[in-house]
Scaffold this motif. Structure first.
Motif, PDB file in Angstrom:
ATOM      1  N   ASN A 247       0.766  -1.144   0.135  1.00 39.23           N
ATOM      2  CA  ASN A 247       0.115  -0.010  -0.035  1.00 39.23           C
ATOM      3  C   ASN A 247       1.082   1.206   0.080  1.00 39.23           C
ATOM      4  O   ASN A 247       1.805   1.242   0.799  1.00 39.23           O
ATOM      5  CB  ASN A 247      -0.693  -0.099   1.258  1.00 39.23           C
ATOM      6  CG  ASN A 247      -1.768   1.196   1.165  1.00 39.23           C
ATOM      7  OD1 ASN A 247      -2.508   1.400   0.106  1.00 39.23           O
ATOM      8  ND2 ASN A 247      -1.951   2.085   2.208  1.00 39.23           N
ATOM      9  N   VAL A 248       0.544   2.071  -0.671  1.00 35.98           N
ATOM     10  CA  VAL A 248       1.131   3.568  -0.683  1.00 35.98           C
ATOM     11  C   VAL A 248      -0.025   4.598  -0.741  1.00 35.98           C
ATOM     12  O   VAL A 248      -0.615   4.635  -1.493  1.00 35.98           O
ATOM     13  CB  VAL A 248       1.902   3.636  -1.950  1.00 35.98           C
ATOM     14  CG1 VAL A 248       2.794   5.122  -2.127  1.00 35.98           C
ATOM     15  CG2 VAL A 248       3.048   2.706  -2.231  1.00 35.98           C
ATOM     16  N   THR A 249       0.086   5.485   0.252  1.00 40.57           N
ATOM     17  CA  THR A 249      -0.812   6.716   0.331  1.00 40.57           C
ATOM     18  C   THR A 249       0.013   7.965   0.270  1.00 40.57           C
ATOM     19  O   THR A 249       1.310   7.833   0.802  1.00 40.57           O
ATOM     20  CB  THR A 249      -1.365   6.669   1.470  1.00 40.57           C
ATOM     21  OG1 THR A 249      -0.743   6.495   2.949  1.00 40.57           O
ATOM     22  CG2 THR A 249      -2.207   5.262   1.646  1.00 40.57           C
ATOM     23  N   GLY A 250      -0.222   8.957   0.067  1.00 38.35           N
ATOM     24  CA  GLY A 250       0.459  10.330  -0.165  1.00 38.35           C
ATOM     25  C   GLY A 250      -0.575  11.461  -0.117  1.00 38.35           C
ATOM     26  O   GLY A 250      -1.581  11.200  -0.455  1.00 38.35           O
ATOM     27  N   THR A 251       0.067  12.591   0.437  1.00 36.91           N
ATOM     28  CA  THR A 251      -0.928  13.643   0.460  1.00 36.91           C
ATOM     29  C   THR A 251       0.364  15.193   0.038  1.00 36.91           C
ATOM     30  O   THR A 251       1.510  14.847   0.523  1.00 36.91           O
ATOM     31  CB  THR A 251      -1.350  14.062   1.800  1.00 36.91           C
ATOM     32  OG1 THR A 251      -2.177  15.089   1.765  1.00 36.91           O
ATOM     33  CG2 THR A 251      -0.441  14.301   2.725  1.00 36.91           C
TER      34      THR A 251
ATOM     35  N   TYR B  25       4.274  11.101   2.544  1.00 42.93           N
ATOM     36  CA  TYR B  25       3.615   9.618   1.976  1.00 42.93           C
ATOM     37  C   TYR B  25       4.187   8.545   2.982  1.00 42.93           C
ATOM     38  O   TYR B  25       5.245   8.635   3.310  1.00 42.93           O
ATOM     39  CB  TYR B  25       3.709   9.455   0.509  1.00 42.93           C
ATOM     40  CG  TYR B  25       5.509   9.772   0.101  1.00 42.93           C
ATOM     41  CD1 TYR B  25       6.293   8.735  -0.432  1.00 42.93           C
ATOM     42  CD2 TYR B  25       5.715  11.154  -0.152  1.00 42.93           C
ATOM     43  CE1 TYR B  25       7.603   9.197  -0.791  1.00 42.93           C
ATOM     44  CE2 TYR B  25       7.090  11.357  -0.550  1.00 42.93           C
ATOM     45  CZ  TYR B  25       7.970  10.462  -1.028  1.00 42.93           C
ATOM     46  OH  TYR B  25       9.049  10.848  -1.251  1.00 42.93           O
TER      47      TYR B  25
ATOM     48  N   THR C 178       3.883   0.990   2.770  1.00 40.64           N
ATOM     49  CA  THR C 178       3.678  -0.127   3.452  1.00 40.64           C
ATOM     50  C   THR C 178       4.044  -1.614   2.867  1.00 40.64           C
ATOM     51  O   THR C 178       3.683  -1.665   1.736  1.00 40.64           O
ATOM     52  CB  THR C 178       2.449  -0.325   4.215  1.00 40.64           C
ATOM     53  OG1 THR C 178       2.030   0.905   4.602  1.00 40.64           O
ATOM     54  CG2 THR C 178       2.214  -1.455   5.032  1.00 40.64           C
TER      55      THR C 178
ATOM     56  N   GLN D 173       7.076  -0.244   7.291  1.00 43.89           N
ATOM     57  CA  GLN D 173       6.551   0.803   6.754  1.00 43.89           C
ATOM     58  C   GLN D 173       7.525   1.913   6.916  1.00 43.89           C
ATOM     59  O   GLN D 173       8.388   1.969   7.740  1.00 43.89           O
ATOM     60  CB  GLN D 173       5.396   1.089   7.734  1.00 43.89           C
ATOM     61  CG  GLN D 173       4.375   2.143   7.013  1.00 43.89           C
ATOM     62  CD  GLN D 173       3.245   2.577   7.878  1.00 43.89           C
ATOM     63  OE1 GLN D 173       3.154   2.838   8.959  1.00 43.89           O
ATOM     64  NE2 GLN D 173       2.030   1.699   7.420  1.00 43.89           N
TER      65      GLN D 173
ATOM     66  N   GLN E 116       1.402   9.046  -6.272  1.00 45.34           N
ATOM     67  CA  GLN E 116       0.148   9.033  -5.323  1.00 45.34           C
ATOM     68  C   GLN E 116      -0.148  10.341  -4.711  1.00 45.34           C
ATOM     69  O   GLN E 116      -1.104  10.656  -3.964  1.00 45.34           O
ATOM     70  CB  GLN E 116       0.871   8.179  -4.042  1.00 45.34           C
ATOM     71  CG  GLN E 116       1.031   6.787  -4.382  1.00 45.34           C
ATOM     72  CD  GLN E 116      -0.273   6.110  -4.922  1.00 45.34           C
ATOM     73  OE1 GLN E 116      -1.216   6.381  -4.379  1.00 45.34           O
ATOM     74  NE2 GLN E 116      -0.181   5.139  -6.287  1.00 45.34           N
TER      75      GLN E 116
END
Length: 350
Positions: free
Chosen positions: A211-215, A230, A233, A247, A336
């Motif tokens: 999983n990869v999340t970013g803002t 970001y 995981t 992570q 992302q």
């Protein structure tokens, strides 16, 4: 024993190019044989100041003449000062001219452009690599050896930040590496430590992140990314055999300085680098601490060029230290944050 000599060209004569031509390695030799800039005068000035005025080096006022110089430079550098949005076109031209290419980071604007370059390199039988300079420095190699030894246990969390206060409110709107969206800028620089500590870890089996999340906060000045965070995981994966559960929490900014230390890797048994070893059964209680300090010629930019020279010498078309899959992973993580280039910038659409 005669050392292998890599004859190379320099594309663009910016600050990074000045650093890369500095030397400090003794197992390979580099000879700058052609330099391309926006004018022949600028290229000659670079040769005079940074290549010791070598009379055999040729100065060109276009990049194409470096690619076409069949008697010179077996390595072209399609960045080293040019804006990121020119990387794809510059690298493509060099690869089609059957030149080995070391391209500055970020290598392209998106993963589709990168895959196109990888295909072109293979079709022409030439070496191609992105240049994440930190990965090739002795410090990074020593940290990698420590990780692979298993001494600190499995990595659990990576915290990495790369930030510089560029004073963006005082920069011209056309600043190529900061504010002009048509010229790129930015890049997930702290990602190198995620790839080194987690993606490359033997327990991960080269498994992609689960999983990869970013803002991202975009500056109202021109709308480019100003602050980016970001999370990457890695989860155990039965199909690949990965047993890594870890992570990475990453950030980069252009309006504030990095915290110190910029990188912390937390393991089951210790933290790196400084390496702090904890008392067994007493988490957080330090039993001993090892401190290593590294100093490099020209801040260590030349190590990535040395990697290319060794690969070319050994007949390799891809580096094991920074293989193509790592650059592709980098491009996918960059996406992302939700940032999009202006229309027409990305030469190969996703």
């Amino acid at each position: 024993m005669t050392l292998f000599t890599l004859r190379r060209g320099i594309i663009s004569t910016g600050w990074i190019a000045e650093q890369v031509v500095r030397r400090g390695t003794n197992d390979v030799v580099h000879k700058v044989t052609a330099v391309g800039s926006r004018s022949a005068e600028k290229a000659q000035k670079f040769i005079n100041e940074f290549v010791n005025g070598d009379k055999t080096g040729r100065a060109y006022g276009t990049y194409d003449k470096v690619y076409a110089d069949k008697d010179r430079g077996s390595l072209s550098r399609p960045y080293l000062g040019t804006p990121h949005t020119y990387h794809y076109t510059n690298a493509l031209d060099a690869l089609k001219a059957k030149k080995h290419v070391l391209c500055e980071k970020p290598v392209t604007c998106n993963a589709a452009e990168l895959r196109s370059l990888i295909t072109t390199a293979k079709e022409n039988g030439v070496f191609f690599m992105e240049a994440p300079w930190t990965r090739f420095q002795p410090l990074a190699k020593e940290v990698k050896e420590l990780i692979d030894s298993g001494t600190p246990g499995l990595p659990v969390v990576v915290h990495a930040d790369f930030s510089v206060d560029f004073g963006i409110d005082k920069l011209p709107l056309t600043h190529p590496t900061m504010l002009d969206p048509k010229l790129g800028g930015g890049g997930p620089y702290p990602l190198i430590w995620t790839i080194l500590a987690l993606y490359e870890h033997p327990a991960n089996k080269r498994t992609k992140p689960s999983n990869v999340t970013g803002t991202m906060y975009k500056t109202p000045i021109t709308g480019v990314d100003c602050n980016t965070s970001y999370i990457v995981t890695f989860s155990p994966n039965s199909s690949t055999g990965s047993t890594l559960a870890a992570q990475a929490v990453l950030s980069c900014s252009m309006n504030v300085v990095s915290h110190n230390p910029g990188v912390t890797i937390r393991f089951e048994k210790g933290t790196s680098y400084t390496v702090q070893y904890f008392q067994e059964g007493k988490p957080g209680e330090i039993s001993r601490e090892d401190i290593r300090t590294f100093e490099y010629v020209g801040s260590g930019w030349h190590f990535q060029a040395d990697e290319v020279a060794r690969c070319v010498r050994d007949g390799k078309l891809e580096s094991e230290l920074w293989s193509h899959d790592k650059s592709i992973l980098e491009m996918q993580v960059r996406r992302q944050g939700g940032y999009r280039f202006p229309d027409g910038i990305e030469k190969v659409p996703l």
